[in-house]
Scaffold this active site. Structure first.
Site, mmCIF file in Angstrom:
data_model
loop_
_atom_site.group_PDB
_atom_site.id
_atom_site.type_symbol
_atom_site.label_atom_id
_atom_site.label_comp_id
_atom_site.label_asym_id
_atom_site.label_seq_id
_atom_site.Cartn_x
_atom_site.Cartn_y
_atom_site.Cartn_z
ATOM 1 N N HIS A 142 -10.231 -16.362 -0.472
ATOM 2 C CA HIS A 142 -11.501 -16.941 -0.010
ATOM 3 C C HIS A 142 -12.427 -15.798 0.411
ATOM 4 O O HIS A 142 -12.255 -15.210 1.484
ATOM 5 C CB HIS A 142 -11.237 -17.900 1.148
ATOM 6 C CG HIS A 142 -12.444 -18.612 1.658
ATOM 7 N ND1 HIS A 142 -12.511 -19.983 1.824
ATOM 8 C CD2 HIS A 142 -13.662 -18.153 2.060
ATOM 9 C CE1 HIS A 142 -13.687 -20.324 2.298
ATOM 10 N NE2 HIS A 142 -14.412 -19.223 2.459
ATOM 11 N N HIS A 159 -16.733 -14.102 -0.274
ATOM 12 C CA HIS A 159 -18.117 -14.396 -0.674
ATOM 13 C C HIS A 159 -18.739 -13.111 -1.206
ATOM 14 O O HIS A 159 -19.550 -12.472 -0.523
ATOM 15 C CB HIS A 159 -18.932 -14.931 0.505
ATOM 16 C CG HIS A 159 -18.489 -16.274 0.990
ATOM 17 N ND1 HIS A 159 -19.055 -17.438 0.541
ATOM 18 C CD2 HIS A 159 -17.511 -16.639 1.851
ATOM 19 C CE1 HIS A 159 -18.460 -18.478 1.133
ATOM 20 N NE2 HIS A 159 -17.511 -18.009 1.932
ATOM 21 N N LYS A 177 -22.616 -12.765 -1.188
ATOM 22 C CA LYS A 177 -23.312 -12.528 0.080
ATOM 23 C C LYS A 177 -23.031 -11.130 0.641
ATOM 24 O O LYS A 177 -23.754 -10.646 1.501
ATOM 25 C CB LYS A 177 -22.847 -13.528 1.142
ATOM 26 C CG LYS A 177 -23.194 -14.982 0.895
ATOM 27 C CD LYS A 177 -22.764 -15.829 2.107
ATOM 28 C CE LYS A 177 -23.199 -17.276 1.984
ATOM 29 N NZ LYS A 177 -22.383 -18.059 1.046
ATOM 30 N N HIS A 185 -15.293 -25.938 1.804
ATOM 31 C CA HIS A 185 -15.511 -25.396 3.153
ATOM 32 C C HIS A 185 -15.574 -26.610 4.088
ATOM 33 O O HIS A 185 -16.464 -27.455 3.948
ATOM 34 C CB HIS A 185 -16.839 -24.642 3.241
ATOM 35 C CG HIS A 185 -16.787 -23.239 2.729
ATOM 36 N ND1 HIS A 185 -16.537 -22.941 1.425
ATOM 37 C CD2 HIS A 185 -16.961 -22.051 3.371
ATOM 38 C CE1 HIS A 185 -16.569 -21.619 1.271
ATOM 39 N NE2 HIS A 185 -16.821 -21.059 2.436
ATOM 40 N N GLU A 195 -16.381 -26.498 9.664
ATOM 41 C CA GLU A 195 -16.503 -25.183 10.305
ATOM 42 C C GLU A 195 -17.395 -25.327 11.540
ATOM 43 O O GLU A 195 -18.525 -24.882 11.578
ATOM 44 C CB GLU A 195 -17.074 -24.163 9.309
ATOM 45 C CG GLU A 195 -16.915 -22.725 9.770
ATOM 46 C CD GLU A 195 -17.383 -21.717 8.728
ATOM 47 O OE1 GLU A 195 -17.818 -22.126 7.638
ATOM 48 O OE2 GLU A 195 -17.321 -20.507 9.028
ATOM 49 N N ASN A 199 -16.230 -13.664 4.721
ATOM 50 C CA ASN A 199 -17.419 -12.841 4.517
ATOM 51 C C ASN A 199 -17.188 -11.381 4.897
ATOM 52 O O ASN A 199 -16.318 -11.077 5.708
ATOM 53 C CB ASN A 199 -18.576 -13.404 5.338
ATOM 54 C CG ASN A 199 -18.908 -14.821 4.944
ATOM 55 O OD1 ASN A 199 -18.153 -15.737 5.227
ATOM 56 N ND2 ASN A 199 -20.023 -15.003 4.280
#
Ligand SMILES: [Zn+2]
Length: 442
Positions: free
Chosen positions: A85, A87, A90, A236, A239, A337
């Site tokens: 997982h 990103h 980003k 997702h 969260e 991230n």
């Protein structure tokens, strides 16, 4: 980056090498180990023609013809890591778009404005390549990234992803999952278009679920769109600290009701830790029945959850991995991230992620088989059961440490490490942040 072994002693080309006196986690190793406690055992590993040729009790393979012998002196050996997982689209925008206050809402707004201003194909491609260089040097072999898939970004990022996946195929097996707010489905044209794009790219369908009117209908539509196209699902989920957020339960109920045949993964699931024991039990029973895998993102969750300016955070933000594992639910940890408004730090180093997860989630005393959460379990959830394991006949993609046990590894996760790919040591040099300065406007 300090090496764990003298890589000059490794043979060139396909020559055989015996890694003697290795310490291996029994949970991810197929072979005979002399068990030394806490899920670890000793063995010698023979590597030949880039593959693991044998795993045998120490001393038994010593006369193997012509193999160079490197004594690890008890050094720990792990399989190539799996980061399920991330990103990549980003990543590494922090220098031009920091999170103004470190909150979740601050992150959403900062990423939206950065995406609209900067995410050309070249910008996304270069930041993805930078991130993959980091992950490769750290020893990751298999990775899934989410891709922001709101038009017009979907067309840009999915095409870049296909190029990057091809360019990196010899180093990292890369997967991608679509990412959009579930409220995007209020436009009836949205779901078929993105599901077709994902299917065409060989990707995974996914969304951010949150409590809106019609959530059950939207979730079911995603299951039907995925089933009809043979896609896996990656959500997702919840969260938030709000205990009323229970879209995990809705996803599990939908998976059972629709008899979905693919793999479903739910990430985050933070609010579960804020719910009553009875609610938790009911939801986790459904999750187990549905065969859903759960990935916790402990670094990002602890950064974003319970953040209020001037106030000390009171909870850790992570979901209930122990309770899930006890029910047989496949559980994993991953990076999430890196150097973007959702998480200011991170280097796509799964050893760091695992070490932090051990501390944050108490994956210790005993450590037992928890290493599966960063190796074989995410590999299985990503549909590649050959990865994240140390098996005879598999590519010799291994991480070799000076650390001899879990304590030495977790205490010093940045300690000496050698990354072998196909039995050869790769460069552990990380890319310099200065390489992205022109994208950052600095
Ligand atoms: Zn994420």
């Amino acid at each position: 980056m300090a090496e764990a072994i003298d890589t000059d002693h490794l043979p060139r080309g396909d020559g055989a090498v015996l890694l003697a006196n290795a310490t291996l986690p029994s949970a991810v190793t197929a072979g005979i180990l002399n068990h030394i406690g806490d899920g670890l055992g000793r063995a010698d590993i023979l590597i030949d023609k880039g593959e693991i040729a044998a795993i045998a009790p120490c001393g038994e393979l010593i006369d193997h013809d012509g193999a160079a012998r490197i004594d690890l002196d008890g050094g720990l050996v792990l399989p190539g890591m799996v980061d399920m997982h991330t990103h990549l689209d980003k990543g590494h925008i922090w220098a031009r778009r920091p999170n103004p206050d470190g909150t979740f809402s601050g992150a959403l707004e900062a990423v939206r404005s950065d995406r609209e201003a900067h995410w050309s194909a070249d910008d996304v491609r270069r930041r993805m390549a930078f991130a993959l260089q980091c992950a490769h040097a750290q020893g990751t072999v298999l990775m899934r990234t989410h891709l922001d898939s709101i038009p017009p970004q979907d067309a840009i990022s999915w095409d870049v992803f296909k190029d990057v996946r091809r360019d990196w195929a010899d180093r990292i097996d890369l997967q991608a999952s679509a990412l959009f707010g579930v409220d995007s489905l209020e436009d009836p044209a949205f779901l078929p278009a993105i599901a077709d794009r994902v299917a065409e790219a060989g990707g995974v369908l996914g969304a951010v679920t949150f409590m809106i009117d019609g959530l059950e209908t939207h979730v079911e539509a995603m299951f039907r769109a995925a089933e009809s196209r043979g896609l896996a699902l990656d959500f997702h989920v919840d969260e938030t600290a709000d205990p009323n957020a229970d879209s995990l339960r809705i996803i599990a109920e939908t998976a059972i009701r629709t008899r979905f045949s693919g793999q479903v993964v739910c990430g985050h699931c933070c609010s579960l830790a804020r719910q009553s024991d009875a609610a938790v039990d009911q939801t986790l029973d459904l999750v187990a029945r549905a065969g859903i895998g759960v990935v916790s993102l402990p670094l990002c969750n602890m950064y974003l959850m319970d953040r209020l300016s001037g106030r000390t955070p009171r909870w850790r933000g992570v979901t209930l991995l122990h309770e899930m594992k006890a029910r047989g639910i496949p559980v994993a940890v991953a990076s999430d991230n890196t150097r973007d408004p959702f998480y200011a730090y991170g280097d796509l180093d799964m050893v760091e992620v695992y070490a932090q997860a051990v501390r944050i989630l108490h994956l210790d005393h005993p450590s037992g088989d928890w290493i599966r959460a960063a190796t074989s379990t995410p590999a299985a959830l990503l549909g590649d059961g050959t990865r994240g394991r140390i098996d005879v006949g598999s590519p010799a993609d291994l991480l070799v440490f000076r650390a001899r046990n879990w304590n030495e590894l977790i205490a010093r996760p940045g300690g000496a490490r050698t990354v072998l790919r196909g039995g050869r040591a790769i460069s552990r040099t990380l890319p310099d942040y200065r390489e992205l300065d022109d994208l950052m406007g600095t």
